[in-house]
Design a protein around this motif. Sequence first.
Motif, PDB file in Angstrom:
ATOM      1  N   LYS A   1     -23.976  33.154  20.070  1.00 36.84           N
ATOM      2  CA  LYS A   1     -22.589  33.338  19.650  1.00 36.84           C
ATOM      3  C   LYS A   1     -21.666  33.404  21.240  1.00 36.84           C
ATOM      4  O   LYS A   1     -22.364  33.660  22.194  1.00 36.84           O
ATOM      5  CB  LYS A   1     -22.370  34.514  18.928  1.00 36.84           C
ATOM      6  CG  LYS A   1     -22.839  35.829  19.520  1.00 36.84           C
ATOM      7  CD  LYS A   1     -22.744  37.022  18.486  1.00 36.84           C
ATOM      8  CE  LYS A   1     -23.182  38.224  19.254  1.00 36.84           C
ATOM      9  NZ  LYS A   1     -23.390  39.436  18.361  1.00 36.84           N
TER      10      LYS A   1
ATOM     11  N   ARG B   1     -17.393  35.222  18.400  1.00 35.24           N
ATOM     12  CA  ARG B   1     -17.171  33.834  17.305  1.00 35.24           C
ATOM     13  C   ARG B   1     -18.325  33.091  17.396  1.00 35.24           C
ATOM     14  O   ARG B   1     -19.040  33.201  18.522  1.00 35.24           O
ATOM     15  CB  ARG B   1     -16.151  33.071  17.928  1.00 35.24           C
ATOM     16  CG  ARG B   1     -16.038  32.543  19.454  1.00 35.24           C
ATOM     17  CD  ARG B   1     -14.817  32.200  19.795  1.00 35.24           C
ATOM     18  NE  ARG B   1     -13.346  32.838  19.782  1.00 35.24           N
ATOM     19  CZ  ARG B   1     -12.375  32.571  18.729  1.00 35.24           C
ATOM     20  NH1 ARG B   1     -12.494  31.434  18.516  1.00 35.24           N
ATOM     21  NH2 ARG B   1     -11.470  33.441  18.872  1.00 35.24           N
ATOM     22  N   ASN B   2     -18.597  32.199  16.549  1.00 34.88           N
ATOM     23  CA  ASN B   2     -19.690  31.259  16.663  1.00 34.88           C
ATOM     24  C   ASN B   2     -19.492  30.210  17.912  1.00 34.88           C
ATOM     25  O   ASN B   2     -18.414  29.616  18.181  1.00 34.88           O
ATOM     26  CB  ASN B   2     -20.355  30.669  15.359  1.00 34.88           C
ATOM     27  CG  ASN B   2     -19.565  29.636  14.957  1.00 34.88           C
ATOM     28  OD1 ASN B   2     -18.936  28.592  15.555  1.00 34.88           O
ATOM     29  ND2 ASN B   2     -19.313  29.536  13.580  1.00 34.88           N
TER      30      ASN B   2
ATOM     31  N   GLN C   1     -19.571  26.900  17.693  1.00 39.98           N
ATOM     32  CA  GLN C   1     -18.774  25.686  17.374  1.00 39.98           C
ATOM     33  C   GLN C   1     -17.161  25.967  17.287  1.00 39.98           C
ATOM     34  O   GLN C   1     -16.495  24.909  17.314  1.00 39.98           O
ATOM     35  CB  GLN C   1     -19.175  25.262  15.914  1.00 39.98           C
ATOM     36  CG  GLN C   1     -20.471  24.780  15.799  1.00 39.98           C
ATOM     37  CD  GLN C   1     -21.309  25.676  15.099  1.00 39.98           C
ATOM     38  OE1 GLN C   1     -21.246  26.973  15.298  1.00 39.98           O
ATOM     39  NE2 GLN C   1     -22.712  25.385  14.470  1.00 39.98           N
ATOM     40  N   GLN C   2     -16.930  27.298  17.484  1.00 38.88           N
ATOM     41  CA  GLN C   2     -15.518  27.564  17.317  1.00 38.88           C
ATOM     42  C   GLN C   2     -14.959  27.672  19.002  1.00 38.88           C
ATOM     43  O   GLN C   2     -14.604  28.792  19.311  1.00 38.88           O
ATOM     44  CB  GLN C   2     -15.043  28.934  16.669  1.00 38.88           C
ATOM     45  CG  GLN C   2     -15.560  28.800  15.349  1.00 38.88           C
ATOM     46  CD  GLN C   2     -15.225  30.145  14.560  1.00 38.88           C
ATOM     47  OE1 GLN C   2     -15.842  31.411  14.952  1.00 38.88           O
ATOM     48  NE2 GLN C   2     -14.719  30.221  13.425  1.00 38.88           N
TER      49      GLN C   2
END
Length: 412
Positions: A2, A12-13, A15-16
């Motif tokens: 993360k 946040r993960n 991908q974000q």
Amino acid sequence: MKLECVHCGQTRNWQQFIIKCPCGGRLEVKQDVTGLDGEKLKGIFRERLGERMSVYASGVWRYKELIFPELPEDRIVTKYEGNTGLYAPETIRKSLGIRGLYFKAQSENPSGSFKDNGMTVAVSHGRHLGYTRFACSSTGNTSASLAMYAAMGESSSYVFVPESGISQNKVLQTLAYGARVIRFDGTYDDGIAFLERHAKDLGLYVCNSINPFRIAGQKSIIYEAAQYLNWELPDWIVVPGGALSNVTAIGKGIEDLWTLGMIPKRPRIALVQAEGASPFHKMMAAGAEELRPEPQPQTVASALNIGNPPSWKAARRVLEFCRGVTCSVTDEEILASKQIIDRSGIGCEPASAASLAGLRKLMAEKVIDKEETALCILTGNLLKDTQVLSGMMEHERMVRSDLTVKGTERWL
Ligand SMILES: Cc1ncc(COP(=O)(O)O)c(C=O)c1O
Ligand SMILES: N[C@@H](CCOP(=O)(O)O)C(=O)O
């Protein structure tokens, strides 16, 4: 894996992706390695040393489990980076009087600098998220590396390069790979500030070391050194510092190996800055809490011409973990060390030579003992900066002959 803000701790993960937390803090990749089996990983990494055309032939992606386990293999943009030489130059070791000395030549990377270790990861991540336009601010090595990987990934690159004080060769290399080079009045730091503010609106994926995937990839430098040395690192790792991405990555890499029990002892880190661009060393030496940016950094080692190193907080943390020290060296000391490295046959650009200059200084100050061992990271290639090189050349070594035996033997 993360992303975590170093300032407010919000996560946040991966991908974000954003380049900066809304609170203004920088993001770090957080990967919990505690569930992994260090001995098993050593076996996997050993087997991959024999790989050829797969992504695991890369000296970065060989360590995928410790860098970016979630990224699908078919999204990786690689040029088989890493796999660089580890040398033990005996003449230099003897002249220093140190027990053991190694150089890790990241200068042998495909674009000629250590940036490739991180750039393959940043560009692969950006492409996986669907970006096709990549950007950076650069003194030339980051831009060359980005331009190369963007081209490999059939994407576009836009690089912001200061008008003065940088190496022309690096700009030409960047242009040759097909990047759009945008010149501006100011320093690398001004370019970073611009990208932090406007990259999102411009639809650009930023590939500077403020991008935590760059740091994740650069951890491979110390994994590879450890693997080549049969998982026993020298007492000291000596690293030149500008933006402080590399010292941060190497410190994090050491932390991973230590947590997993893959190395028997934790090496210490010596971070070396050029005197005219040494705000981090000054802060550490003064025991100050905050870094005071240097508005007009100035050094012959143009790659270190950075006055406001983005990764200083993370660097301070890893130095604490590795019981690190800092020092600064003059341009004269850098050039003298560069000549020693060049004449050993390994060669490097001026910024890299700060490592040997720092080692010599720290030995003279008895911070590093001659009974210890050290590994200097050579960050960039000899041919990266021929302007400095031609200024240094001793022209008496270049002579003329009339191509007769008599006219030639006087030079032999
Ligand atoms: C050749 C070279 N050496 C050293 C550095 C300094 O590394 P860092 O900025 O990660 O501290 C850079 C660029 O920043 C570089 O291009
Ligand atoms: N020497 C670097 C400057 C630091 O760049 P970054 O990649 O750490 O943001 C360069 O080559 O531009």
